[in-house]
Design an enzyme around this catalytic site. Structure first.
Site, mmCIF file in Angstrom:
data_model
loop_
_atom_site.group_PDB
_atom_site.id
_atom_site.type_symbol
_atom_site.label_atom_id
_atom_site.label_comp_id
_atom_site.label_asym_id
_atom_site.label_seq_id
_atom_site.Cartn_x
_atom_site.Cartn_y
_atom_site.Cartn_z
ATOM 1 N N GLU A 140 0.815 -1.206 0.000
ATOM 2 C CA GLU A 140 0.000 0.000 0.000
ATOM 3 C C GLU A 140 0.860 1.272 0.000
ATOM 4 O O GLU A 140 0.595 2.237 0.704
ATOM 5 C CB GLU A 140 -0.956 -0.027 1.206
ATOM 6 N N GLU A 200 -6.947 -7.721 -1.450
ATOM 7 C CA GLU A 200 -7.528 -7.805 -0.121
ATOM 8 C C GLU A 200 -9.022 -7.569 -0.234
ATOM 9 O O GLU A 200 -9.466 -6.504 -0.654
ATOM 10 C CB GLU A 200 -6.915 -6.772 0.835
#
Length: 622
Positions: free
Chosen positions: A202, A274
């Protein structure tokens, strides 16, 4: 997982984008009911085809569930892996938390207890599960400092997550030097189960230097890890920062606009890196978080889209491992609870939830074949309530102080990552003002409790940092500061602990302090066990002890709802933090940490001065 950056979408906006993508994938999917390839110790080829994953040249749908071996007692690793397999998944995803393996610069432990990730990965292979590996260096994951070692914070000028800070990159190289030789034999091309390795985590929520990601990939290549590689992030963040790593698979975290993501990744695979079947819980939340992933899962299965459930099993933030969180500017601080149950399909002690059975049914229907039987859940049993009584005082255990001119962080003063620190000074004045308390302080004047201040800002908590000292006489001022985990979310760049701001009395800066380092570690526990009876039994900051007898080998939850705030040990194992702020009142203790017969429970509470009951329970929820 990066909280607050991505929406918990459920079914919102899913059907359109997935249905459109079905035209691209339908012809290339394996026939439903066809046996899924499994690890067999032989070399296989995992690669990227046109917008899809290939295993030995054939289209392969990754159906992954994430769990973190460091959050699970090793005795339960195989059961948790089998639970994921019985739900119909074919892959286990896991983070490696760098700071769990390197406690001090150059001091590594990758083999003891839950740190032996190689053994966990080999167990995945033995159980016929592929592995998606996410080794950092940054992972987020609601883990202390996002997995980065807090020793980095001892240098006040260091900048993390950049190729341009030589000190940070030297630490990364040292970590890769130790982990890469363990990963290489486990890659799929070498007969292992690891299909793919993630580069960082991320990053688009933090920075915009694509060169940093390219530098990390090059470090892996130089160490014999040839990929394939992936990145994982929120779509809007990648669109804003332009940090898609060319040639990598693009995992979307919580986003489902695969068409827009495909425009970035070209013909490389785009998947749900995710997908959130649950959500994390913070201290002070009204209740444990919940969410629904079932509509999204239906669409992912219907269109053959690869996915990774974050998490299929959450486990526990034992000890001091849970993270803090905040906004970009450090405001709105929060702290993740000790439990990482996450409302996951496999709950904290390894039992299937209702969602587990629903997901299992959907996946079995998708595969058109029967699934393995659901493994037995480890036994769990409560215990008779016991009353813990005071046995030692923190104030009798103080080490020698260090004299400092101005307050500074624990990391800079003592090389102390978390735990407590005490600031002491003789003062004369009426109003104390503390700024930069990281994260919770109790204040005493001549040994008498005055009040507390919390960095966590909730309606029921004191957060102003102002304390009235009444008559203005000269007295000894004690400021005892306890910490939560370092901020571990991608947008935050550093979070030092202790008194990192100023202390003023009647508007004048307080200087020249005696400062005491009080890490919450085994040495403190031993001093408490060997200490005499408290010299000031009415002063908060006491250790309490109870004995409970167990005649079964079983997990248990320890109910701390009668207590205030502090730390809990069972037979020397630090379970973690408790706080009557909720929502968590019960801490999980696995069977291997209990003994048949007499068990010792120790409590350090920051507010109680009298004993209170400790009860046994069989679930996280009351």
């Amino acid at each position: 997982m990066q909280r607050r950056q991505f929406l918990k979408l459920g079914a919102l906006g899913v059907a359109g984008s997935l249905a459109a993508d079905f035209r691209l994938h339908a012809d290339g999917l394996p026939l439903q009911g066809e046996p899924v390839p499994r690890p067999d110790g032989k070399a296989h080829r995992f690669s990227f085809g046109r917008r899809q994953f290939l295993l030995d040249g054939k289209p392969f749908q990754i159906m992954s569930g994430e769990m973190h071996p460091i959050r699970i007692p090793p005795e339960y690793w195989r059961q948790r892996i089998r639970m994921a397999k019985a739900m119909g998944l074919n892959t286990v995803s896991l983070y490696l938390m760098w700071n769990a393996y390197e406690s001090e610069p150059g001091v590594f432990d990758m083999t003891s207890g839950a740190r032996d990730f190689v053994r966990f990965i080999r167990l995945c292979a033995e159980e016929g599960m592929w592995v998606y590996l996410r080794p950092g260096p940054f992972v987020a994951a609601e883990w202390d400092f996002g997995g980065l070692p807090p020793y980095l914070l001892r240098d006040p000028s260091i900048v993390v997550r950049t190729k341009d800070d030589a000190r940070y990159m030297a630490a990364v190289r040292r970590y890769f030097d130790h982990v890469a030789p363990r990963i290489a034999p486990l890659m799929v091309a070498n007969g292992g189960p690891i299909l793919m390795l993630q580069i960082e985590n991320e990053y688009a929520s933090y920075g915009r230097d694509l060169g940093y990601l390219e530098a990390l990939r090059q470090l892996w290549l130089e160490r014999g890890i040839e990929g394939p590689f992936s990145i994982s992030d929120g779509l809007s963040q990648i669109q804003s920062t332009h940090t898609y790593l060319p040639g990598a698979a693009l995992g979307l975290d919580g986003d489902t606009d695969f068409d827009a993501a495909q425009a970035i990744a070209g013909d490389h695979p785009v998947w749900m890196g995710e997908g959130y079947p649950g959500w994390l819980s913070d201290w002070g939340d009204a209740d444990f978080q919940k969410d629904t992933f079932e509509p999204t899962l239906k669409q992912l299965l219907a269109t053959g889209r690869s996915f990774n459930l974050y998490v299929v099993h959450g486990g526990t933030n034992f000890g001091l491992t849970s993270s803090g969180g905040s906004r970009m500017d450090g405001s709105d601080f929060s702290s993740v609870t000790t439990s990482y149950d996450y409302a996951a399909p496999i709950n904290e002690h390894g039992a299937p939830t209702p969602a587990y059975h629903r997901f299992r049914g959907l996946i079995a229907q998708h595969l058109h074949r029967s699934l393995p039987e659901v493994p037995a859940t480890p036994p769990i049993a409560g215990f008779d309530t016991a009353v813990a009584e005071p046995v030692a005082s923190l104030w009798d255990l103080l080490p020698s102080p260090r004299k400092v001119r101005e307050p500074r962080s624990n990391e800079e003063l003592f090389g102390q990552n978390q735990g407590m620190v005490l600031y002491r000074k003789r003062v004369r004045g009426r109003e104390l003002q503390l700024a930069g308390v990281h994260d919770y302080a109790t204040v005493f004047a001549d040994g008498h409790y005055v009040d507390y201040v919390s960095r966590i800002d909730k309606p029921s908590l004191h957060t102003s940092g102002r304390f009235a000292l009444d008559d203005g006489n000269e007295r000894t001022l004690d400021v005892l500061i306890d910490s939560f985990g370092h901020i571990g979310f991608a947008q935050q760049r550093g979070d030092r602990k202790g008194l990192v701001g100023s202390a003023q009395l009647d508007g004048h800066a307080l200087l020249d302090w005696d400062v005491y380092s009080l890490p919450v570690d085994d040495a403190l526990l031993q001093r408490a066990r060997n200490a005499p009876a408290p010299s000031a039994p009415d002063r908060p900051g006491l250790f309490f002890r109870a004995e409970v007898v167990r005649d079964v080998e079983a997990d248990a939850y320890v109910d701390m709802s009668a207590w205030c705030k502090g730390y809990l040990w069972v037979n020397g194992h630090l379970l973690g933090r408790y706080w009557n702020l909720g929502p968590q009142q019960r801490l999980y203790c696995p069977a291997p940490w209990w003994r048949k017969g007499v068990n010792e429970i120790l409590v350090l509470d920051f507010h109680r001065t009298h004993g209170a009951p400790i009860a046994g329970a069989t679930s996280l929820h009351a």
